[in-house]
Scaffold this motif. Structure first.
Motif, mmCIF file in Angstrom:
data_model
loop_
_atom_site.group_PDB
_atom_site.id
_atom_site.type_symbol
_atom_site.label_atom_id
_atom_site.label_comp_id
_atom_site.label_asym_id
_atom_site.label_seq_id
_atom_site.Cartn_x
_atom_site.Cartn_y
_atom_site.Cartn_z
ATOM 1 N N GLY A 15 69.296 -13.348 4.213
ATOM 2 C CA GLY A 15 68.685 -13.556 2.893
ATOM 3 C C GLY A 15 67.172 -13.500 2.913
ATOM 4 N N LEU A 16 66.599 -12.808 3.903
ATOM 5 C CA LEU A 16 65.148 -12.798 4.079
ATOM 6 C C LEU A 16 64.533 -11.442 3.736
ATOM 7 N N ASP A 17 65.266 -10.592 3.049
ATOM 8 C CA ASP A 17 64.788 -9.230 2.803
ATOM 9 C C ASP A 17 64.051 -9.079 1.475
ATOM 10 N N ASP A 18 63.787 -10.206 0.798
ATOM 11 C CA ASP A 18 63.115 -10.121 -0.505
ATOM 12 C C ASP A 18 61.681 -9.592 -0.403
ATOM 13 N N CYS A 19 61.095 -9.651 0.792
ATOM 14 C CA CYS A 19 59.681 -9.286 0.947
ATOM 15 C C CYS A 19 59.490 -7.855 1.444
ATOM 16 N N ILE A 20 60.566 -7.110 1.624
ATOM 17 C CA ILE A 20 60.431 -5.794 2.273
ATOM 18 C C ILE A 20 59.580 -4.847 1.430
ATOM 19 N N GLU A 21 59.816 -4.811 0.137
ATOM 20 C CA GLU A 21 59.019 -3.919 -0.709
ATOM 21 C C GLU A 21 57.548 -4.331 -0.659
ATOM 22 N N PHE A 22 57.290 -5.643 -0.756
ATOM 23 C CA PHE A 22 55.899 -6.132 -0.682
ATOM 24 C C PHE A 22 55.240 -5.704 0.626
ATOM 25 N N CYS A 23 55.957 -5.814 1.731
ATOM 26 C CA CYS A 23 55.386 -5.507 3.054
ATOM 27 C C CYS A 23 55.069 -4.013 3.233
ATOM 28 N N HIS A 24 55.565 -3.182 2.352
ATOM 29 C CA HIS A 24 55.283 -1.742 2.438
ATOM 30 C C HIS A 24 54.362 -1.261 1.314
ATOM 31 N N GLN A 25 53.648 -2.208 0.705
ATOM 32 C CA GLN A 25 52.729 -1.903 -0.401
ATOM 33 C C GLN A 25 51.341 -1.643 0.183
ATOM 34 N N PRO A 26 50.847 -0.422 0.061
ATOM 35 C CA PRO A 26 49.542 -0.146 0.669
ATOM 36 C C PRO A 26 48.398 -0.846 -0.067
ATOM 37 N N ASP A 27 47.466 -1.342 0.718
ATOM 38 C CA ASP A 27 46.154 -1.758 0.195
ATOM 39 C C ASP A 27 46.219 -2.887 -0.825
ATOM 40 N N PHE A 28 47.060 -3.848 -0.539
ATOM 41 C CA PHE A 28 47.094 -5.096 -1.314
ATOM 42 C C PHE A 28 45.809 -5.891 -1.105
ATOM 43 N N THR A 29 45.176 -5.723 0.072
ATOM 44 C CA THR A 29 44.017 -6.546 0.421
ATOM 45 C C THR A 29 42.979 -5.734 1.188
ATOM 46 N N LYS A 30 41.758 -6.215 1.177
ATOM 47 C CA LYS A 30 40.691 -5.605 1.971
ATOM 48 C C LYS A 30 40.440 -6.381 3.262
ATOM 49 N N VAL A 31 41.215 -7.409 3.521
ATOM 50 C CA VAL A 31 40.964 -8.245 4.695
ATOM 51 C C VAL A 31 41.440 -7.549 5.972
ATOM 52 N N VAL A 32 40.642 -7.659 7.021
ATOM 53 C CA VAL A 32 41.035 -7.168 8.341
ATOM 54 C C VAL A 32 40.994 -8.353 9.307
ATOM 55 N N PRO A 33 42.150 -8.900 9.645
ATOM 56 C CA PRO A 33 42.160 -10.043 10.568
ATOM 57 C C PRO A 33 41.842 -9.602 11.990
ATOM 58 N N GLN A 34 41.027 -10.396 12.657
ATOM 59 C CA GLN A 34 40.660 -10.121 14.053
ATOM 60 C C GLN A 34 40.955 -11.361 14.881
ATOM 61 N N PHE A 35 41.421 -11.135 16.106
ATOM 62 C CA PHE A 35 41.654 -12.242 17.040
ATOM 63 C C PHE A 35 40.340 -12.529 17.753
ATOM 64 N N SER A 36 39.803 -13.712 17.523
ATOM 65 C CA SER A 36 38.465 -14.033 18.019
ATOM 66 C C SER A 36 38.411 -15.502 18.412
ATOM 67 N N GLY A 37 38.104 -15.771 19.660
ATOM 68 C CA GLY A 37 37.998 -17.156 20.116
ATOM 69 C C GLY A 37 39.291 -17.928 19.970
ATOM 70 N N GLY A 38 40.417 -17.238 20.083
ATOM 71 C CA GLY A 38 41.712 -17.906 19.990
ATOM 72 C C GLY A 38 42.265 -17.989 18.576
ATOM 73 N N ASP A 39 41.469 -17.560 17.592
ATOM 74 C CA ASP A 39 41.901 -17.643 16.197
ATOM 75 C C ASP A 39 41.978 -16.252 15.570
ATOM 76 N N LEU A 40 42.757 -16.166 14.504
ATOM 77 C CA LEU A 40 42.719 -14.985 13.636
ATOM 78 C C LEU A 40 41.852 -15.308 12.435
ATOM 79 N N ILE A 41 40.770 -14.559 12.292
ATOM 80 C CA ILE A 41 39.838 -14.735 11.186
ATOM 81 C C ILE A 41 39.460 -13.342 10.673
ATOM 82 N N PRO A 42 38.933 -13.239 9.466
ATOM 83 C CA PRO A 42 38.523 -11.903 9.000
ATOM 84 C C PRO A 42 37.398 -11.345 9.867
ATOM 85 N N VAL A 43 37.398 -10.023 10.052
ATOM 86 C CA VAL A 43 36.274 -9.413 10.779
ATOM 87 C C VAL A 43 34.993 -9.709 9.997
ATOM 88 N N SER A 44 33.926 -9.900 10.727
ATOM 89 C CA SER A 44 32.653 -10.215 10.043
ATOM 90 C C SER A 44 31.924 -8.920 9.702
#
Lengths: 241, 241
Positions: A212-241
């Motif tokens: 019952g977890l497939d409700d998000c599949i269409e959302f997960c294939h939607q291009p360009d919902f956000t401009k955020v680029v997460p980066q792994f930095s110092g042990g955390d995921l934060i937006p690229v600066s």
């Protein structure tokens, strides 16, 4: 003026990662259903930082320290966690300005595997163009790292790899002699005109639907919902600066 | 009457084999450029048996024992070997009724990895229909095992996996929930109408061309050159009985 192009490769499974690992790589971790789609959504909705942990034990310890914990294994929310791995869990009301500990079956493990690299960033259809633009501003070889499912080849991650590879190669900055890139481009060429239709045949679609977890599949294939680029930095995921 | 279908999976690299290994599998080892194409050619031309050995040391020992040895690494014939890995080496004049020890970079290793299985057979375009017919006479799950290149995904092996999967699924005896099968079918659908044109973009084509070893590529993609189906039995490759 440089006349050499930058290397572009795709790794189709964590089990193949040792063949692709180079310290100078920028590694794009991809787990479309659902970890990297959720991470992009969470940062878009104002999460201060995400702390990816690889093991259930680390997630439990962090919960005892007072963190919000999003964690699941095989699609099931761990009993001590606040919620699971659907991007729909990471609403602004719930996560804005919060710190979240995050652990999933496949995705967070890859982030740690690649942490020796020049940079580790998070890719999904949700941030495809923003990610491409950021990568094109760097001057480094790129490895697209498909988290896959328990080390098995994953169709949706590979199709995304093709979408990203197409944009990078179109820029003229990159070149490839990697058959996994070539195959991903061809699969993307078959999928792109009806992505949600194409992805219905992915095994992960069936696995999620069974829970019952497939409700998000269409959302997960939607291009360009956000401009955020997460980066792994110092042990955390934060937006690229 | 049975109403359950048999499992069909594809393994894209030896590094992924542990995820697909089941003792009840019939494993089809695939190394189109060039090991499994050469093995099919050799048995077609009357080789009595092929003894696949995994290491250079074993090949050298067998040479000292008086065997004909075909052996190479990375496309280079080993100094003690009689000849290398091109199917054109295995002419009837040279090999009929002989016993040949054979060792290559990728292919022979997979044969030994899969030897715990119900059966290990050799697949190539050269024996595609004969192999399909033999598999359909068995009553066992099938794993198509791509030897790949140094554990990396290989386009030509995957395209062949799609060609074989298409025939097996069309029979109605098999079913799959393996994304690697799904992707291989899609790649085959793109390649089938101009296989030699399509395969020009494979990385192994470039690697062979750089060593002047690409003369056999068109031959290796020729369907149904032979009716022989090599099987690994008692340490040897011999035709299925």
């Amino acid at each position: 003026m440089k006349n050499t192009k930058l290397r572009l490769e795709t790794c189709l499974s964590p089990a193949l990662y040792p063949k692709h690992a180079h310290d100078e790589n920028i590694v794009v971790v991809v787990d479309i259903l659902r970890a990297t789609s959720s991470i992009c959504t969470a940062l878009h909705n104002g999460v201060k930082r995400i702390i990816p942990v690889a093991t259930v034990e680390e997630a439990r310890t962090k919960k005892e320290e007072g963190f919000i914990v999003a964690s699941e294994r095989d699609g099931y929310v761990l009993d001590f966690a606040d919620f699971g791995n659907s991007p729909f869990n990471f609403t602004a009301e719930r996560v804005k300005d919060r710190e979240i500990v995050y652990s999933t079956t496949n995705g967070t493990r890859c982030i740690h595997m690649a942490s020796h690299s020049r940079a580790v960033v998070i890719g999904s259809f949700l941030n495809l163009t923003a990610l491409t633009d950021w990568l094109l501003q760097q001057d480094a070889p790129v490895l697209i790292f498909c988290a896959s499912w328990k080390d098995r080849f994953s169709l949706e991650d590979t199709v995304f790899a093709g979408a990203l590879a197409e944009k990078l190669l179109e820029s003229g900055k990159y070149e490839t002699i990697c058959d996994a890139v070539t195959a991903s481009l061809d699969l993307w060429s078959l999928a792109k005109n009806d992505l949600n239709g194409y992805i219905q045949k992915a095994a992960q679609k069936g696995r999620l639907a069974a829970k019952g977890l497939d409700d998000c599949i269409e959302f997960c294939h939607q291009p360009d919902f956000t401009k955020v680029v997460p980066q792994f930095s110092g042990g955390d995921l934060i937006p690229v600066s």
